[in-house]
Design a protein around this motif. Structure first.
Motif, PDB file in Angstrom:
ATOM      1  N   LEU A 168     141.205 113.583   2.782  1.00 49.21           N
ATOM      2  CA  LEU A 168     141.688 114.622   3.696  1.00 49.21           C
ATOM      3  C   LEU A 168     142.514 115.712   3.015  1.00 49.21           C
ATOM      4  O   LEU A 168     142.395 116.889   3.387  1.00 49.21           O
ATOM      5  N   GLU A 194     141.675 121.218   2.595  1.00 48.72           N
ATOM      6  CA  GLU A 194     142.361 122.499   2.732  1.00 48.72           C
ATOM      7  C   GLU A 194     141.794 123.558   1.796  1.00 48.72           C
ATOM      8  O   GLU A 194     141.716 124.741   2.149  1.00 48.72           O
ATOM      9  N   VAL A 251     150.879 114.845  16.966  1.00 44.58           N
ATOM     10  CA  VAL A 251     149.849 114.322  16.070  1.00 44.58           C
ATOM     11  C   VAL A 251     149.629 112.835  16.282  1.00 44.58           C
ATOM     12  O   VAL A 251     148.520 112.317  16.042  1.00 44.58           O
ATOM     13  N   ALA A 286     145.787 112.237  15.980  1.00 43.04           N
ATOM     14  CA  ALA A 286     145.470 112.177  14.555  1.00 43.04           C
ATOM     15  C   ALA A 286     145.407 110.733  14.061  1.00 43.04           C
ATOM     16  O   ALA A 286     146.150 109.861  14.529  1.00 43.04           O
ATOM     17  N   TRP A 339     145.516 110.989   8.493  1.00 37.84           N
ATOM     18  CA  TRP A 339     146.035 112.337   8.709  1.00 37.84           C
ATOM     19  C   TRP A 339     147.556 112.311   8.805  1.00 37.84           C
ATOM     20  O   TRP A 339     148.240 113.141   8.209  1.00 37.84           O
ATOM     21  N   ARG A 340     148.095 111.364   9.572  1.00 39.70           N
ATOM     22  CA  ARG A 340     149.545 111.319   9.753  1.00 39.70           C
ATOM     23  C   ARG A 340     150.268 111.098   8.427  1.00 39.70           C
ATOM     24  O   ARG A 340     151.378 111.599   8.212  1.00 39.70           O
ATOM     25  N   LEU A 400     150.453 114.534   6.863  1.00 38.91           N
ATOM     26  CA  LEU A 400     151.085 115.563   7.684  1.00 38.91           C
ATOM     27  C   LEU A 400     152.602 115.429   7.718  1.00 38.91           C
ATOM     28  O   LEU A 400     153.319 116.419   7.861  1.00 38.91           O
ATOM     29  N   HIS A 433     148.008 121.478   5.916  1.00 39.12           N
ATOM     30  CA  HIS A 433     147.186 120.339   6.328  1.00 39.12           C
ATOM     31  C   HIS A 433     147.087 120.251   7.847  1.00 39.12           C
ATOM     32  O   HIS A 433     146.074 119.797   8.387  1.00 39.12           O
ATOM     33  N   CYS A 459     143.706 119.764  10.137  1.00 34.09           N
ATOM     34  CA  CYS A 459     143.645 118.609  11.033  1.00 34.09           C
ATOM     35  C   CYS A 459     143.304 119.043  12.456  1.00 34.09           C
ATOM     36  O   CYS A 459     142.399 118.480  13.095  1.00 34.09           O
ATOM     37  N   SER A 503     139.771 120.356  12.863  1.00 33.64           N
ATOM     38  CA  SER A 503     138.816 119.250  12.739  1.00 33.64           C
ATOM     39  C   SER A 503     138.708 118.487  14.052  1.00 33.64           C
ATOM     40  O   SER A 503     137.607 118.157  14.514  1.00 33.64           O
ATOM     41  N   TYR A 504     139.841 118.190  14.670  1.00 36.91           N
ATOM     42  CA  TYR A 504     139.815 117.452  15.929  1.00 36.91           C
ATOM     43  C   TYR A 504     139.310 118.316  17.083  1.00 36.91           C
ATOM     44  O   TYR A 504     138.723 117.795  18.044  1.00 36.91           O
TER      45      TYR A 504
END
Length: 684
Positions: free
Chosen positions: A50, A54, A124, A128, A132-133, A136, A149, A153, A156-157
């Motif tokens: 992930l 970016e 998040v 997320a 991801w978390r 982030l 980031h 994220c 993407s979601y």
């Protein structure tokens, strides 16, 4: 050395070290670049890709922000965490800090038009993943998030929730709110009884779940009882293995009959076949100006025959005009395709041929028309268009000619679709749009032609989906109830049972969706695109998935226990593959659609289908004549042997040479009656 000299020496070392560090940072592209490199290395070590996204997102950042500001997004359920995060990003678009707070306060226009102050959070934890978390959040900065980031994220979601329809785009087609397209229950209620009668389903929710629960339990019990007599199925260490059966070989009599029939088939020019079938069947009457008036062109039949020949073979107007020795110009051929033919008109012309083909006696020898196979074949296109994709399964750029082929060999419907799409999305659409007299109720396909929601929707619409599934032994068999166990085949089943209560609770939603599709209020493609993407929130997806689990388990059990069914699936899907080869053989002008318009690309595929069906019809009539002649000579003609002769015969079709358009009407009507009673013709 005194203390002051020691301090100066230490300072000199520190200064030199600092210069070296700064030099290293400069060589690495700066602190930010070095941090990015560190993240990349950490990503490979931690198996978390992930942080690498970016770098690819950066060049598209501006376009994505412009997109979300240009459309109106709406949630289709009560959960709004992703939408709130998108609104937060829009408010923070010009932020440049490395870290941003997880909530901000902004002023905006309220429902009554007055300004109001609201708090925009980024929750998040609500959407997320743990990966991801992890990137982030910084434990040293509570309440702050890594900005670069965070944007990747959230976008993407957003994409992930648009696909299944958890977020909709107001005013769109493919991404609209499904509930806006479905009929209301008040509209559906008067249609329920008739719809369920046609599909062979109970009208009440409890009866429906009881029907499938009983069917699953009885099928599983029958397979368990018959296990000892099923020599093909072996459970090795709990893993099912299905032994392959040797295909049935054709008899010597069938091979001799095929040779005799082929010897009697006349040689025919491709143009002559199109001309004869146009005279005999009148398929060309579906072409004409958009106004619906009579075509103001001389010899319209000949012009439309040449149009089908030009585009069905992919020769193109310039190539055909060059070989017609001044009889027609490239502009005239192009005008016929562009102004007098649409995909719908070509499909109607093909339907006319299909219906005439269905009246031939020989079609009942090949099959009953109740079974169809669906599969795709790649056709190359230019790279820069809406449908072209590169797919590892097919290689190269292009799309798929996705065709529905009857067990009587004729093509019922054709689509041109992206090669990267899951083909099951289109499997039902072809059946619903098939307007011919041949109306199959059983669908065969390969692995790409199935998914749990497709099994569920097919059952609701009255279709029996029986695909040839690769790696079927890796699929989960669901129990009719948690306490259901079996003496021999228990290891086939997982621990999960069907959630019948979920199906019963959402029966009205399932029924409303199926009726809406039958009434053309929503496309099955639009629905299955959504249901083909896993959604944590979409109750319609979960209901279709649960029904699909029951139907697929029943289908798999039938597949394992019935060798005749497996043979039928193989036979019909092989005919589909053979049609692809036959259609490609007729597309001898090339395998590249040199156009970027999706409507044009679809039209090419339907022209090719019409051309193929005309040839199949002509060949079927010739096979009928040959079989009748053989029987008239006193040689027995067994219908079972005749059924092994395919109409996809190419050696009697002349594609090349002089292309002469002969507009003389055929002297005799086509032979439709098959007379196989042996009789001897005596000379007078």
């Amino acid at each position: 050395m005194d203390a002051s000299e020691g301090d100066r020496a230490a300072e000199a070392v520190a200064e030199r070290a600092g210069r070296l560090v700064l030099k290293a940072l400069e060589q690495a592209g700066g602190l930010e670049a070095l941090a990015a490199t560190h993240e990349a290395v950490s990503a490979h070590h931690g198996n978390n890709y992930l942080p690498l996204l970016e770098a690819h997102y950066r060049s598209h950042r501006s376009a994505l922000f412009i997109l979300v500001e240009s459309i109106e997004l709406e949630s289709t359920n009560a959960e709004r965490s992703v939408l709130d995060a998108v609104e937060y990003l829009q408010a923070q678009r010009n932020a440049r800090a490395a870290f941003v707070p997880d909530r901000i306060t902004v002023e905006r226009e309220g429902p009554d038009g007055a300004a109001e102050t609201v708090t925009l959070p980024v929750e998040v934890d609500a959407f997320a993943s743990a990966m991801w978390r992890k990137i982030l959040k910084d434990p040293a900065r509570p309440g702050m998030l890594v900005r670069r980031h965070l944007e990747v994220c959230v976008f993407s979601y957003l994409a992930a929730e648009l696909r299944p329809g958890d977020i909709a785009v107001a005013g769109s087609d493919s991404y609209a709110n499904l509930q806006d397209h479905l009929m209301t229950w008040q509209e559906c209620a008067p249609l329920v009884e008739e719809f369920c009668a046609e599909a062979g389903l109970p009208t009440e929710a409890a009866e429906l779940t009881g029907h499938y629960k009983k069917l699953l339990a009885e099928t599983a019990a029958a397979v368990d009882v018959g296990y000892s007599g099923n020599t093909d199925l072996v459970l090795e260490g709990g893993r099912p293995v299905l032994r392959r059966r040797k295909g049935a070989e054709r008899s010597k009599e069938a091979l001799k009959l095929e040779e005799a029939v082929h010897d009697r088939l006349p040689q025919r020019d491709l143009l002559d076949i199109l001309t004869r079938t146009a005279y005999q069947l009148g398929w060309h009457h579906h072409f004409g100006p958009a106004s619906g008036s009579d075509p103001k062109i001389s010899e319209a039949l000949g012009r439309y025959v040449l149009t089908v020949f030009t585009y069905g073979t992919l020769l193109g107007p310039a190539q055909v005009a060059a070989h017609m020795r001044g009889k027609v110009s490239a502009a005239e051929l192009a005008r016929g395709a562009n102004q007098h033919a649409t995909s719908e008109k070509v499909a109607k012309a093909s339907t006319t041929v299909i219906n005439a083909f269905n009246q031939l006696d020989i079609t009942s020898v090949w099959g009953d028309g109740k079974t169809v196979a669906a599969d795709g074949s790649q056709v190359e296109t230019w790279e820069n268009n809406l449908l072209a994709e590169s797919h590892i399964r097919y290689g190269g750029y292009g799309g798929l000619a996705y065709r529905h082929i009857s067990n009587t060999y004729v093509a019922l419907f054709s689509h041109f679709i992206p090669c990267g799409v899951w083909e099951a999305v289109y499997i039902i659409e072809g059946l619903l749009k098939n307007a011919s007299e041949i109306q199959p109720d059983t669908i065969h396909a390969d692995t790409q032609g199935q998914s749990l929601p497709v099994f569920g929707l097919a059952a609701l619409l009255g279709f029996d989906l029986l695909p040839r599934i690769r790696n079927w032994h890796d699929l989960i068999f669901y129990r009719p109830s948690p306490e259901a166990t079996y003496q021999h085949i228990d290891s086939l089943f997982g621990d999960e049972a069907i959630d019948w209560q979920l199906i019963e609770t959402h029966w009205s939603d399932l029924l409303r969706t199926a009726i809406s599709i039958r009434q053309n209020r929503i496309s099955s493609v639009t629905l299955l695109r959504r249901l083909g993407n896993h959604s944590r929130k979409n109750r319609l997806y979960r209901a279709f998935r649960e029904l699909g689990r029951a139907v697929r388990t029943i289908t798999l059990l039938r597949y394992l226990s019935d060798p005749d069914l497996r043979e039928q699936i193989t036979q019909v899907t092989n005919r589909n593959e053979a049609f692809h080869g036959f259609a490609d053989w007729l597309m001898f002008g090339g395998k590249l659609i040199g156009h970027n318009d999706p409507d044009y690309q679809e039209k090419i595929i339907t022209f090719n289908e019409l051309l193929a069906n005309c040839v199949i019809y002509s060949t079927a009539c010739d096979i009928t004549d040959a079989a009748n002649a053989i029987a008239a000579e006193g040689r027995p003609v067994d219908p079972d042997d005749l059924a092994t002769i395919s109409p996809y015969i190419t050696h009697v079709i002349r594609r090349f040479g002089n292309w002469i358009l002969n507009l003389t009407p055929p002297a005799a009507a086509p032979t439709t009656h098959l007379d196989l009673e042996s009789r001897v013709l005596f000379a007078p």
